[in-house]
Design a protein around this motif. Structure first.
Motif, PDB file in Angstrom:
ATOM      1  N   GLY A  29       0.784  -1.233   0.000  1.00  0.00           N
ATOM      2  CA  GLY A  29       0.000   0.000   0.000  1.00  0.00           C
ATOM      3  C   GLY A  29       0.813   1.278   0.000  1.00  0.00           C
ATOM      4  O   GLY A  29       0.315   2.342   0.341  1.00  0.00           O
ATOM      5  N   ILE A  30       2.061   1.187  -0.395  1.00  0.00           N
ATOM      6  CA  ILE A  30       2.937   2.360  -0.475  1.00  0.00           C
ATOM      7  C   ILE A  30       2.573   3.149  -1.732  1.00  0.00           C
ATOM      8  O   ILE A  30       2.211   2.573  -2.755  1.00  0.00           O
ATOM      9  CB  ILE A  30       4.410   1.904  -0.518  1.00  0.00           C
ATOM     10  CG1 ILE A  30       4.754   1.160   0.773  1.00  0.00           C
ATOM     11  CG2 ILE A  30       5.342   3.069  -0.750  1.00  0.00           C
ATOM     12  CD1 ILE A  30       6.113   0.498   0.750  1.00  0.00           C
ATOM     13  N   ASP A  31       2.673   4.478  -1.679  1.00  0.00           N
ATOM     14  CA  ASP A  31       2.332   5.274  -2.864  1.00  0.00           C
ATOM     15  C   ASP A  31       3.351   5.004  -3.981  1.00  0.00           C
ATOM     16  O   ASP A  31       4.446   4.508  -3.743  1.00  0.00           O
ATOM     17  CB  ASP A  31       2.211   6.760  -2.512  1.00  0.00           C
ATOM     18  CG  ASP A  31       3.485   7.561  -2.640  1.00  0.00           C
ATOM     19  OD1 ASP A  31       4.544   7.036  -2.272  1.00  0.00           O
ATOM     20  OD2 ASP A  31       3.408   8.697  -3.105  1.00  0.00           O
ATOM     21  N   ALA A  32       2.957   5.328  -5.214  1.00  0.00           N
ATOM     22  CA  ALA A  32       3.739   4.948  -6.401  1.00  0.00           C
ATOM     23  C   ALA A  32       5.162   5.496  -6.369  1.00  0.00           C
ATOM     24  O   ALA A  32       6.116   4.766  -6.664  1.00  0.00           O
ATOM     25  CB  ALA A  32       3.024   5.398  -7.672  1.00  0.00           C
ATOM     26  N   LYS A  33       5.339   6.772  -6.031  1.00  0.00           N
ATOM     27  CA  LYS A  33       6.687   7.353  -6.028  1.00  0.00           C
ATOM     28  C   LYS A  33       7.607   6.636  -5.044  1.00  0.00           C
ATOM     29  O   LYS A  33       8.744   6.319  -5.363  1.00  0.00           O
ATOM     30  CB  LYS A  33       6.635   8.843  -5.696  1.00  0.00           C
ATOM     31  CG  LYS A  33       6.228   9.717  -6.846  1.00  0.00           C
ATOM     32  CD  LYS A  33       6.372  11.178  -6.465  1.00  0.00           C
ATOM     33  CE  LYS A  33       6.014  12.066  -7.640  1.00  0.00           C
ATOM     34  NZ  LYS A  33       6.252  13.474  -7.353  1.00  0.00           N
ATOM     35  N   ASP A  34       7.100   6.387  -3.836  1.00  0.00           N
ATOM     36  CA  ASP A  34       7.927   5.693  -2.845  1.00  0.00           C
ATOM     37  C   ASP A  34       8.168   4.242  -3.233  1.00  0.00           C
ATOM     38  O   ASP A  34       9.249   3.703  -3.000  1.00  0.00           O
ATOM     39  CB  ASP A  34       7.298   5.786  -1.457  1.00  0.00           C
ATOM     40  CG  ASP A  34       7.414   7.179  -0.870  1.00  0.00           C
ATOM     41  OD1 ASP A  34       8.312   7.935  -1.286  1.00  0.00           O
ATOM     42  OD2 ASP A  34       6.593   7.525   0.007  1.00  0.00           O
ATOM     43  N   ALA A  35       7.172   3.599  -3.824  1.00  0.00           N
ATOM     44  CA  ALA A  35       7.341   2.214  -4.284  1.00  0.00           C
ATOM     45  C   ALA A  35       8.434   2.139  -5.346  1.00  0.00           C
ATOM     46  O   ALA A  35       9.253   1.214  -5.342  1.00  0.00           O
ATOM     47  CB  ALA A  35       6.024   1.671  -4.835  1.00  0.00           C
ATOM     48  N   ILE A  36       8.479   3.122  -6.235  1.00  0.00           N
ATOM     49  CA  ILE A  36       9.511   3.171  -7.277  1.00  0.00           C
ATOM     50  C   ILE A  36      10.885   3.400  -6.655  1.00  0.00           C
ATOM     51  O   ILE A  36      11.876   2.788  -7.066  1.00  0.00           O
ATOM     52  CB  ILE A  36       9.181   4.253  -8.328  1.00  0.00           C
ATOM     53  CG1 ILE A  36       7.950   3.836  -9.120  1.00  0.00           C
ATOM     54  CG2 ILE A  36      10.368   4.509  -9.250  1.00  0.00           C
ATOM     55  CD1 ILE A  36       7.349   4.938  -9.975  1.00  0.00           C
ATOM     56  N   ARG A  37      10.945   4.245  -5.646  1.00  0.00           N
ATOM     57  CA  ARG A  37      12.232   4.511  -4.982  1.00  0.00           C
ATOM     58  C   ARG A  37      12.754   3.262  -4.271  1.00  0.00           C
ATOM     59  O   ARG A  37      13.938   2.937  -4.370  1.00  0.00           O
ATOM     60  CB  ARG A  37      12.073   5.672  -4.008  1.00  0.00           C
ATOM     61  CG  ARG A  37      11.836   6.987  -4.721  1.00  0.00           C
ATOM     62  CD  ARG A  37      11.556   8.114  -3.760  1.00  0.00           C
ATOM     63  NE  ARG A  37      11.246   9.326  -4.503  1.00  0.00           N
ATOM     64  CZ  ARG A  37      10.265  10.155  -4.204  1.00  0.00           C
ATOM     65  NH1 ARG A  37       9.503   9.946  -3.149  1.00  0.00           N
ATOM     66  NH2 ARG A  37      10.054  11.218  -4.941  1.00  0.00           N
ATOM     67  N   ILE A  38      11.884   2.572  -3.549  1.00  0.00           N
ATOM     68  CA  ILE A  38      12.289   1.355  -2.834  1.00  0.00           C
ATOM     69  C   ILE A  38      12.696   0.268  -3.815  1.00  0.00           C
ATOM     70  O   ILE A  38      13.750  -0.352  -3.690  1.00  0.00           O
ATOM     71  CB  ILE A  38      11.150   0.863  -1.912  1.00  0.00           C
ATOM     72  CG1 ILE A  38      10.945   1.853  -0.766  1.00  0.00           C
ATOM     73  CG2 ILE A  38      11.433  -0.537  -1.385  1.00  0.00           C
ATOM     74  CD1 ILE A  38       9.653   1.648   0.004  1.00  0.00           C
ATOM     75  N   SER A  39      11.850   0.028  -4.807  1.00  0.00           N
ATOM     76  CA  SER A  39      12.147  -1.040  -5.768  1.00  0.00           C
ATOM     77  C   SER A  39      13.382  -0.709  -6.594  1.00  0.00           C
ATOM     78  O   SER A  39      14.147  -1.598  -6.958  1.00  0.00           O
ATOM     79  CB  SER A  39      10.947  -1.286  -6.677  1.00  0.00           C
ATOM     80  OG  SER A  39      10.717  -0.183  -7.547  1.00  0.00           O
ATOM     81  N   GLY A  40      13.610   0.575  -6.873  1.00  0.00           N
ATOM     82  CA  GLY A  40      14.797   0.978  -7.614  1.00  0.00           C
ATOM     83  C   GLY A  40      16.070   0.656  -6.856  1.00  0.00           C
ATOM     84  O   GLY A  40      17.055   0.203  -7.439  1.00  0.00           O
ATOM     85  N   ALA A  41      16.046   0.875  -5.555  1.00  0.00           N
ATOM     86  CA  ALA A  41      17.218   0.544  -4.732  1.00  0.00           C
ATOM     87  C   ALA A  41      17.463  -0.961  -4.721  1.00  0.00           C
ATOM     88  O   ALA A  41      18.601  -1.414  -4.845  1.00  0.00           O
ATOM     89  CB  ALA A  41      17.024   1.068  -3.312  1.00  0.00           C
ATOM     90  N   LEU A  42      16.402  -1.745  -4.590  1.00  0.00           N
ATOM     91  CA  LEU A  42      16.545  -3.208  -4.593  1.00  0.00           C
ATOM     92  C   LEU A  42      17.017  -3.717  -5.952  1.00  0.00           C
ATOM     93  O   LEU A  42      17.910  -4.559  -6.037  1.00  0.00           O
ATOM     94  CB  LEU A  42      15.225  -3.868  -4.205  1.00  0.00           C
ATOM     95  CG  LEU A  42      14.715  -3.574  -2.790  1.00  0.00           C
ATOM     96  CD1 LEU A  42      13.308  -4.136  -2.600  1.00  0.00           C
ATOM     97  CD2 LEU A  42      15.669  -4.127  -1.755  1.00  0.00           C
ATOM     98  N   GLY A  43      16.419  -3.202  -7.012  1.00  0.00           N
ATOM     99  CA  GLY A  43      16.821  -3.597  -8.362  1.00  0.00           C
ATOM    100  C   GLY A  43      18.259  -3.212  -8.667  1.00  0.00           C
ATOM    101  O   GLY A  43      18.962  -3.906  -9.403  1.00  0.00           O
ATOM    102  N   ALA A  44      18.720  -2.109  -8.076  1.00  0.00           N
ATOM    103  CA  ALA A  44      20.098  -1.664  -8.288  1.00  0.00           C
ATOM    104  C   ALA A  44      21.101  -2.664  -7.738  1.00  0.00           C
ATOM    105  O   ALA A  44      22.152  -2.886  -8.343  1.00  0.00           O
ATOM    106  CB  ALA A  44      20.302  -0.298  -7.638  1.00  0.00           C
ATOM    107  N   VAL A  45      20.789  -3.270  -6.608  1.00  0.00           N
ATOM    108  CA  VAL A  45      21.692  -4.268  -6.027  1.00  0.00           C
ATOM    109  C   VAL A  45      21.830  -5.459  -6.981  1.00  0.00           C
ATOM    110  O   VAL A  45      22.932  -5.941  -7.236  1.00  0.00           O
ATOM    111  CB  VAL A  45      21.195  -4.733  -4.636  1.00  0.00           C
ATOM    112  CG1 VAL A  45      22.002  -5.904  -4.120  1.00  0.00           C
ATOM    113  CG2 VAL A  45      21.224  -3.573  -3.651  1.00  0.00           C
TER     114      VAL A  45
END
Length: 135
Positions: free
Chosen positions: A42-58
């Motif tokens: 239930g995280i908003d789209a911008k924050d979801a993109i920021r979190i997933s971007g950090a995980l995908g970066a690893v």
């Protein structure tokens, strides 16, 4: 020549193909994490993109360093800081552009994200990773 043909490639061609595969795998991981953060948690789209971007970066850094560009002989510290700066720029572009594109074109954030991802990956991430981070 596409990466999936059976024709023999030189080292540079194979590196490009591996980097594309790495980008794809990191992107899939990133996208699934984004949708999970938004739809399940239930995280908003911008924050979801920021979190997933950090995980995908690893995922992407590991694949690029050890598999695509095979730059394990270079100190990881310099690569990590360069990579982090590219990732931060990428996450900023994606988290700001996705809602904008979705709103302007009246499309779901998941579709908008795919369009933004394509542009950012090919026009921002790959050139900087190839010619600066893993040079």
């Amino acid at each position: 020549m596409p990466c999936w043909t059976l024709k023999r490639y030189g080292t540079a061609d194979i590196r490009v193909c591996k980097s594309r595969a790495s980008i794809f795998m990191g992107g899939v991981f990133d996208y699934v994490a984004m949708v999970s953060c938004k739809e399940v948690v239930g995280i908003d789209a911008k924050d979801a993109i920021r979190i997933s971007g950090a995980l995908g970066a690893v995922v992407n850094f590991s694949l690029d360093r050890y598999w695509a560009f095979q730059k394990v002989d270079s100190p990881v510290g310099g690569q990590v800081w360069k990579f982090i700066s590219v990732v931060l720029g990428s996450i900023l572009l994606k988290s700001e552009a996705t809602p904008f594109v979705s709103q302007v074109f009246g499309i779901d954030y998941k579709v908008g994200r795919l369009a933004v991802e394509l542009v950012v990956s090919l026009g921002f991430n790959y050139p900087l990773q190839r010619y600066w981070v893993f040079r």
